[in-house]
Design a protein around this motif. Structure first.
Motif, PDB file in Angstrom:
ATOM      1  N   ASN A 212       0.852  -1.188   0.000  1.00  0.00           N
ATOM      2  CA  ASN A 212       0.000   0.000   0.000  1.00  0.00           C
ATOM      3  C   ASN A 212       0.887   1.238   0.000  1.00  0.00           C
ATOM      4  O   ASN A 212       1.616   1.491   0.962  1.00  0.00           O
ATOM      5  N   ARG A 215       0.075   3.762   3.060  1.00  0.00           N
ATOM      6  CA  ARG A 215      -0.017   3.299   4.442  1.00  0.00           C
ATOM      7  C   ARG A 215       1.382   3.047   5.016  1.00  0.00           C
ATOM      8  O   ARG A 215       2.204   2.374   4.417  1.00  0.00           O
ATOM      9  N   GLU A 225      -0.349   4.357  13.106  1.00  0.00           N
ATOM     10  CA  GLU A 225      -0.610   3.911  11.744  1.00  0.00           C
ATOM     11  C   GLU A 225      -1.363   4.995  10.986  1.00  0.00           C
ATOM     12  O   GLU A 225      -2.262   5.647  11.529  1.00  0.00           O
ATOM     13  N   LYS A 227      -3.210   5.549   7.032  1.00  0.00           N
ATOM     14  CA  LYS A 227      -3.611   4.917   5.774  1.00  0.00           C
ATOM     15  C   LYS A 227      -3.701   5.922   4.643  1.00  0.00           C
ATOM     16  O   LYS A 227      -4.050   5.563   3.516  1.00  0.00           O
ATOM     17  N   LYS A 285      -4.350  -6.905  10.042  1.00  0.00           N
ATOM     18  CA  LYS A 285      -3.832  -5.577   9.693  1.00  0.00           C
ATOM     19  C   LYS A 285      -3.927  -4.572  10.833  1.00  0.00           C
ATOM     20  O   LYS A 285      -3.983  -3.372  10.595  1.00  0.00           O
TER      21      LYS A 285
END
Length: 323
Positions: A212, A215, A225, A227, A285
Protein backbone atom coordinates in the motif's frame (compact mmCIF):
# COMPACT_ATOMS: atom_id res chain seq x y z
CA UNK A 1 6.56 -23.94 15.70
CA UNK A 2 7.76 -20.51 16.71
CA UNK A 3 11.50 -20.08 16.70
CA UNK A 4 12.70 -17.00 18.57
CA UNK A 5 16.30 -15.84 18.85
CA UNK A 6 18.23 -12.79 20.00
CA UNK A 7 19.95 -11.31 17.00
CA UNK A 8 20.09 -8.08 15.02
CA UNK A 9 18.28 -6.33 12.24
CA UNK A 10 21.23 -7.23 10.09
CA UNK A 11 20.06 -10.83 10.08
CA UNK A 12 16.80 -10.00 8.34
CA UNK A 13 18.59 -8.10 5.64
CA UNK A 14 20.86 -11.05 4.99
CA UNK A 15 17.94 -13.44 4.98
CA UNK A 16 16.43 -11.43 2.16
CA UNK A 17 19.49 -12.24 0.10
CA UNK A 18 19.37 -15.90 1.28
CA UNK A 19 22.96 -15.87 2.44
CA UNK A 20 24.17 -19.18 3.87
CA UNK A 21 26.40 -17.39 6.34
CA UNK A 22 25.02 -14.96 8.87
CA UNK A 23 26.91 -11.81 9.67
CA UNK A 24 27.49 -10.71 13.23
CA UNK A 25 28.01 -6.95 13.04
CA UNK A 26 27.09 -5.41 16.34
CA UNK A 27 27.37 -5.93 20.07
CA UNK A 28 24.49 -8.31 20.73
CA UNK A 29 23.55 -11.12 23.04
CA UNK A 30 22.70 -14.34 21.27
CA UNK A 31 20.87 -17.32 22.78
CA UNK A 32 18.19 -19.84 21.94
CA UNK A 33 14.96 -19.22 23.77
CA UNK A 34 12.74 -21.80 22.14
CA UNK A 35 12.95 -25.31 20.75
CA UNK A 36 16.08 -25.16 18.57
CA UNK A 37 19.48 -25.47 20.33
CA UNK A 38 21.87 -22.57 19.80
CA UNK A 39 24.65 -24.93 18.66
CA UNK A 40 22.73 -25.61 15.45
CA UNK A 41 23.38 -22.05 14.29
CA UNK A 42 26.91 -21.11 13.30
CA UNK A 43 27.90 -17.45 13.18
CA UNK A 44 30.74 -15.96 11.19
CA UNK A 45 32.11 -12.46 11.69
CA UNK A 46 32.35 -10.90 8.23
CA UNK A 47 33.47 -7.46 9.36
CA UNK A 48 34.17 -4.68 8.76
CA UNK A 49 37.14 -5.43 10.98
CA UNK A 50 38.52 -2.57 13.01
CA UNK A 51 41.70 -0.82 12.02
CA UNK A 52 43.23 2.38 13.30
CA UNK A 53 42.96 4.95 10.53
CA UNK A 54 40.53 7.56 11.76
CA UNK A 55 41.58 11.04 10.64
CA UNK A 56 39.23 12.62 13.15
CA UNK A 57 40.43 10.80 16.23
CA UNK A 58 44.08 10.69 15.06
CA UNK A 59 44.28 6.98 15.56
CA UNK A 60 42.90 7.13 19.08
CA UNK A 61 40.01 4.96 17.99
CA UNK A 62 39.65 2.34 15.32
CA UNK A 63 38.02 3.02 11.96
CA UNK A 64 34.68 1.88 13.38
CA UNK A 65 35.29 4.22 16.29
CA UNK A 66 33.41 3.86 19.55
CA UNK A 67 30.24 2.79 17.78
CA UNK A 68 28.79 -0.27 16.15
CA UNK A 69 27.24 -1.05 12.80
CA UNK A 70 23.80 0.52 13.06
CA UNK A 71 22.28 -0.41 9.68
CA UNK A 72 23.08 -2.14 6.41
CA UNK A 73 21.77 -2.06 2.86
CA UNK A 74 21.99 -5.00 0.49
CA UNK A 75 22.22 -4.45 -3.23
CA UNK A 76 22.81 -7.01 -5.95
CA UNK A 77 26.49 -6.20 -6.21
CA UNK A 78 27.35 -4.80 -2.77
CA UNK A 79 26.62 -4.57 0.93
CA UNK A 80 26.79 -1.16 2.63
CA UNK A 81 27.26 -0.90 6.39
CA UNK A 82 26.92 2.35 8.33
CA UNK A 83 28.41 2.87 11.78
CA UNK A 84 27.49 5.49 14.31
CA UNK A 85 31.06 6.71 14.69
CA UNK A 86 33.35 5.43 11.98
CA UNK A 87 31.62 6.21 8.70
CA UNK A 88 30.33 4.05 5.85
CA UNK A 89 31.79 0.75 4.63
CA UNK A 90 31.18 -1.33 1.51
CA UNK A 91 31.95 -4.89 0.44
CA UNK A 92 31.55 -6.27 -3.07
CA UNK A 93 32.51 -9.86 -2.27
CA UNK A 94 30.13 -10.93 0.46
CA UNK A 95 32.15 -9.53 3.35
CA UNK A 96 35.60 -10.92 2.51
CA UNK A 97 36.96 -7.41 2.12
CA UNK A 98 35.52 -4.07 3.27
CA UNK A 99 36.44 -0.61 2.08
CA UNK A 100 35.71 2.62 3.87
CA UNK A 101 34.08 4.71 1.17
CA UNK A 102 33.54 8.09 2.78
CA UNK A 103 35.60 10.56 4.73
CA UNK A 104 35.06 10.73 8.47
CA UNK A 105 36.47 14.22 8.80
CA UNK A 106 32.94 15.21 9.85
CA UNK A 107 31.39 12.83 12.34
CA UNK A 108 27.77 12.41 11.26
CA UNK A 109 26.73 9.15 12.86
CA UNK A 110 24.95 6.85 10.38
CA UNK A 111 21.73 5.63 11.97
CA UNK A 112 19.86 4.30 8.93
CA UNK A 113 20.44 3.49 5.27
CA UNK A 114 18.08 3.09 2.33
CA UNK A 115 18.60 2.22 -1.33
CA UNK A 116 16.07 3.29 -3.96
CA UNK A 117 17.18 2.18 -7.41
CA UNK A 118 20.70 3.60 -7.82
CA UNK A 119 20.35 6.24 -5.10
CA UNK A 120 21.66 5.58 -1.61
CA UNK A 121 20.15 7.49 1.32
CA UNK A 122 21.65 8.02 4.74
CA UNK A 123 20.04 9.21 7.96
CA UNK A 124 22.54 10.86 10.29
CA UNK A 125 22.46 11.60 13.97
CA UNK A 126 23.90 10.85 17.36
CA UNK A 127 27.41 9.41 17.20
CA UNK A 128 28.20 8.55 20.81
CA UNK A 129 25.92 9.34 23.72
CA UNK A 130 24.84 12.69 22.32
CA UNK A 131 28.22 14.11 21.36
CA UNK A 132 27.20 14.89 17.78
CA UNK A 133 23.80 15.06 16.17
CA UNK A 134 24.29 14.72 12.45
CA UNK A 135 23.32 16.89 9.52
CA UNK A 136 19.96 15.43 8.53
CA UNK A 137 19.08 13.21 5.57
CA UNK A 138 21.65 12.77 2.80
CA UNK A 139 21.73 11.08 -0.59
CA UNK A 140 24.42 9.73 -2.87
CA UNK A 141 24.21 8.87 -6.56
CA UNK A 142 27.72 7.39 -6.83
CA UNK A 143 27.66 4.54 -4.38
CA UNK A 144 28.39 6.60 -1.29
CA UNK A 145 31.60 8.25 -2.46
CA UNK A 146 30.07 11.71 -2.17
CA UNK A 147 26.92 12.94 -0.45
CA UNK A 148 24.56 15.84 -0.91
CA UNK A 149 21.92 17.15 1.43
CA UNK A 150 18.21 16.86 0.88
CA UNK A 151 15.72 19.40 2.14
CA UNK A 152 15.49 17.39 5.36
CA UNK A 153 18.48 19.13 6.91
CA UNK A 154 19.39 19.82 10.53
CA UNK A 155 22.27 21.26 12.50
CA UNK A 156 23.92 19.88 15.61
CA UNK A 157 22.05 22.47 17.64
CA UNK A 158 18.71 21.06 16.43
CA UNK A 159 19.52 17.69 18.06
CA UNK A 160 17.36 15.73 15.62
CA UNK A 161 18.92 12.37 14.79
CA UNK A 162 17.14 10.51 11.97
CA UNK A 163 16.59 7.07 13.42
CA UNK A 164 14.68 5.41 10.61
CA UNK A 165 13.64 5.84 6.99
CA UNK A 166 11.41 3.81 4.69
CA UNK A 167 10.15 4.05 1.13
CA UNK A 168 7.05 2.78 -0.61
CA UNK A 169 7.49 0.14 -3.30
CA UNK A 170 7.65 2.74 -6.04
CA UNK A 171 10.20 4.79 -4.10
CA UNK A 172 8.16 7.94 -4.67
CA UNK A 173 6.84 8.18 -1.12
CA UNK A 174 9.38 8.24 1.69
CA UNK A 175 9.01 8.61 5.45
CA UNK A 176 11.64 9.40 8.07
CA UNK A 177 11.55 9.99 11.80
CA UNK A 178 13.43 11.83 14.49
CA UNK A 179 12.53 11.14 18.14
CA UNK A 180 9.64 13.63 18.18
CA UNK A 181 8.71 14.15 14.52
CA UNK A 182 7.67 12.18 11.43
CA UNK A 183 8.52 13.59 8.01
CA UNK A 184 7.06 12.65 4.63
CA UNK A 185 8.25 13.15 1.06
CA UNK A 186 6.06 12.39 -1.95
CA UNK A 187 8.65 13.29 -4.61
CA UNK A 188 11.49 10.80 -4.12
CA UNK A 189 13.00 12.65 -1.16
CA UNK A 190 13.33 16.07 -2.78
CA UNK A 191 10.94 17.88 -0.43
CA UNK A 192 9.77 17.00 3.07
CA UNK A 193 6.87 17.97 5.31
CA UNK A 194 6.21 17.25 8.97
CA UNK A 195 3.14 15.01 9.23
CA UNK A 196 3.25 14.23 12.96
CA UNK A 197 4.84 15.75 16.06
CA UNK A 198 4.76 14.67 19.67
CA UNK A 199 7.20 16.07 22.21
CA UNK A 200 6.38 13.29 24.68
CA UNK A 201 6.97 10.52 22.11
CA UNK A 202 10.17 8.82 21.01
CA UNK A 203 10.01 7.39 17.48
CA UNK A 204 12.63 4.84 16.42
CA UNK A 205 11.04 3.02 13.45
CA UNK A 206 8.99 3.98 10.40
CA UNK A 207 7.90 1.35 7.90
CA UNK A 208 5.85 1.47 4.72
CA UNK A 209 3.33 -1.25 3.94
CA UNK A 210 4.82 -2.99 0.87
CA UNK A 211 1.31 -3.53 -0.49
CA UNK A 212 0.00 0.00 0.00
CA UNK A 213 1.68 3.22 -1.21
CA UNK A 214 -0.26 5.35 1.27
CA UNK A 215 -0.02 3.30 4.44
CA UNK A 216 2.88 3.29 6.89
CA UNK A 217 3.62 2.70 10.56
CA UNK A 218 5.62 4.64 13.14
CA UNK A 219 6.81 3.00 16.34
CA UNK A 220 8.81 3.83 19.43
CA UNK A 221 7.12 4.72 22.66
CA UNK A 222 3.79 4.08 20.92
CA UNK A 223 2.42 2.44 17.74
CA UNK A 224 0.96 4.75 15.10
CA UNK A 225 -0.61 3.91 11.74
CA UNK A 226 -1.73 6.09 8.86
CA UNK A 227 -3.61 4.92 5.77
CA UNK A 228 -3.50 8.24 3.92
CA UNK A 229 0.12 9.43 4.07
CA UNK A 230 -0.10 11.07 7.46
CA UNK A 231 -3.37 12.97 7.14
CA UNK A 232 -5.09 10.81 9.77
CA UNK A 233 -3.54 8.60 12.43
CA UNK A 234 -4.55 5.64 14.58
CA UNK A 235 -2.77 4.98 17.87
CA UNK A 236 -2.71 1.23 18.64
CA UNK A 237 -0.95 1.44 22.02
CA UNK A 238 -3.97 0.64 24.20
CA UNK A 239 -4.95 -2.38 22.10
CA UNK A 240 -1.38 -3.63 21.93
CA UNK A 241 -0.87 -3.49 25.69
CA UNK A 242 -4.27 -4.84 26.67
CA UNK A 243 -3.91 -7.48 29.38
CA UNK A 244 -0.62 -6.16 30.76
CA UNK A 245 -0.35 -4.74 34.25
CA UNK A 246 -0.21 -0.99 34.72
CA UNK A 247 3.38 -1.26 35.97
CA UNK A 248 4.41 -3.24 32.88
CA UNK A 249 2.73 -0.74 30.58
CA UNK A 250 4.54 2.17 32.23
CA UNK A 251 7.86 0.37 31.83
CA UNK A 252 7.64 0.13 28.01
CA UNK A 253 10.23 2.41 26.43
CA UNK A 254 10.43 1.19 22.84
CA UNK A 255 8.19 -0.87 20.55
CA UNK A 256 9.45 -2.26 17.26
CA UNK A 257 7.39 -3.58 14.37
CA UNK A 258 7.77 -6.16 11.59
CA UNK A 259 5.49 -6.74 8.62
CA UNK A 260 5.12 -10.28 7.32
CA UNK A 261 6.00 -10.35 3.60
CA UNK A 262 4.32 -13.75 3.39
CA UNK A 263 1.00 -12.44 4.74
CA UNK A 264 -0.06 -8.83 4.21
CA UNK A 265 -2.45 -8.98 7.15
CA UNK A 266 0.11 -10.09 9.74
CA UNK A 267 2.06 -7.68 11.95
CA UNK A 268 4.38 -8.42 14.87
CA UNK A 269 5.50 -6.09 17.66
CA UNK A 270 8.31 -6.56 20.15
CA UNK A 271 8.92 -4.63 23.37
CA UNK A 272 10.36 -5.02 26.85
CA UNK A 273 8.49 -4.77 30.13
CA UNK A 274 9.67 -4.69 33.75
CA UNK A 275 10.76 -8.31 33.79
CA UNK A 276 11.24 -9.74 30.33
CA UNK A 277 9.73 -8.97 26.95
CA UNK A 278 6.64 -9.57 24.81
CA UNK A 279 5.82 -10.31 21.18
CA UNK A 280 2.36 -9.19 20.10
CA UNK A 281 0.69 -10.28 16.86
CA UNK A 282 -2.11 -9.01 14.64
CA UNK A 283 -3.45 -11.15 11.79
CA UNK A 284 -6.01 -8.60 10.59
CA UNK A 285 -3.83 -5.58 9.69
CA UNK A 286 -3.89 -4.14 13.20
CA UNK A 287 -7.58 -4.35 14.09
CA UNK A 288 -6.90 -6.85 16.88
CA UNK A 289 -3.75 -7.78 18.82
CA UNK A 290 -2.74 -10.78 20.92
CA UNK A 291 0.34 -11.54 23.00
CA UNK A 292 1.91 -14.67 21.49
CA UNK A 293 5.22 -14.78 23.34
CA UNK A 294 6.52 -13.70 26.75
CA UNK A 295 9.89 -14.48 28.27
CA UNK A 296 11.23 -13.17 31.56
CA UNK A 297 14.82 -13.93 30.52
CA UNK A 298 14.82 -11.52 27.58
CA UNK A 299 16.31 -8.45 29.23
CA UNK A 300 17.35 -4.99 28.09
CA UNK A 301 14.73 -4.70 25.36
CA UNK A 302 14.85 -0.98 25.99
CA UNK A 303 15.03 2.33 24.16
CA UNK A 304 18.49 1.62 22.72
CA UNK A 305 18.13 -1.73 20.97
CA UNK A 306 14.75 -3.37 20.54
CA UNK A 307 14.15 -4.89 17.11
CA UNK A 308 12.12 -7.66 15.51
CA UNK A 309 12.22 -9.25 12.07
CA UNK A 310 10.40 -12.00 10.18
CA UNK A 311 12.24 -14.20 7.70
CA UNK A 312 10.81 -13.48 4.23
CA UNK A 313 10.66 -17.15 3.22
CA UNK A 314 9.62 -18.63 6.58
CA UNK A 315 6.97 -16.73 8.56
CA UNK A 316 7.55 -18.91 11.64
CA UNK A 317 11.18 -17.81 11.90
CA UNK A 318 11.25 -14.66 14.01
CA UNK A 319 14.34 -12.75 15.11
CA UNK A 320 14.44 -10.62 18.25
CA UNK A 321 17.24 -8.27 19.08
CA UNK A 322 18.05 -6.55 22.33
CA UNK A 323 21.26 -5.56 24.08
Amino acid sequence: MLEVFLSSWVLLQLLKMRYSLIVFFSFIAFGALAQIPAKKYKWKHLGPFTRSESTVDSGKWTAVGQGWIEDIVLKEDAIYAGSIKGGLFCTENGGKKWNKIDSDTIQMGTLCLLAVDETLYRGTGVTHYGQDWGVGFLKSINGGKTWESTNLTFTARDKKPIWSVSASNSGKNMVACTPHDIFLSTDYGENWNTVYSGKDLDFRRVLFDPNNERRFWACGSTVLETKNLGVDWTDHFDKVTKGLSERDIKSISRIDLALDSNNGSRILLFFGVRYGACVVESIDKGDNWNIIYQNKYVRRADIHHTEIAIAPDNPDFIILRNL
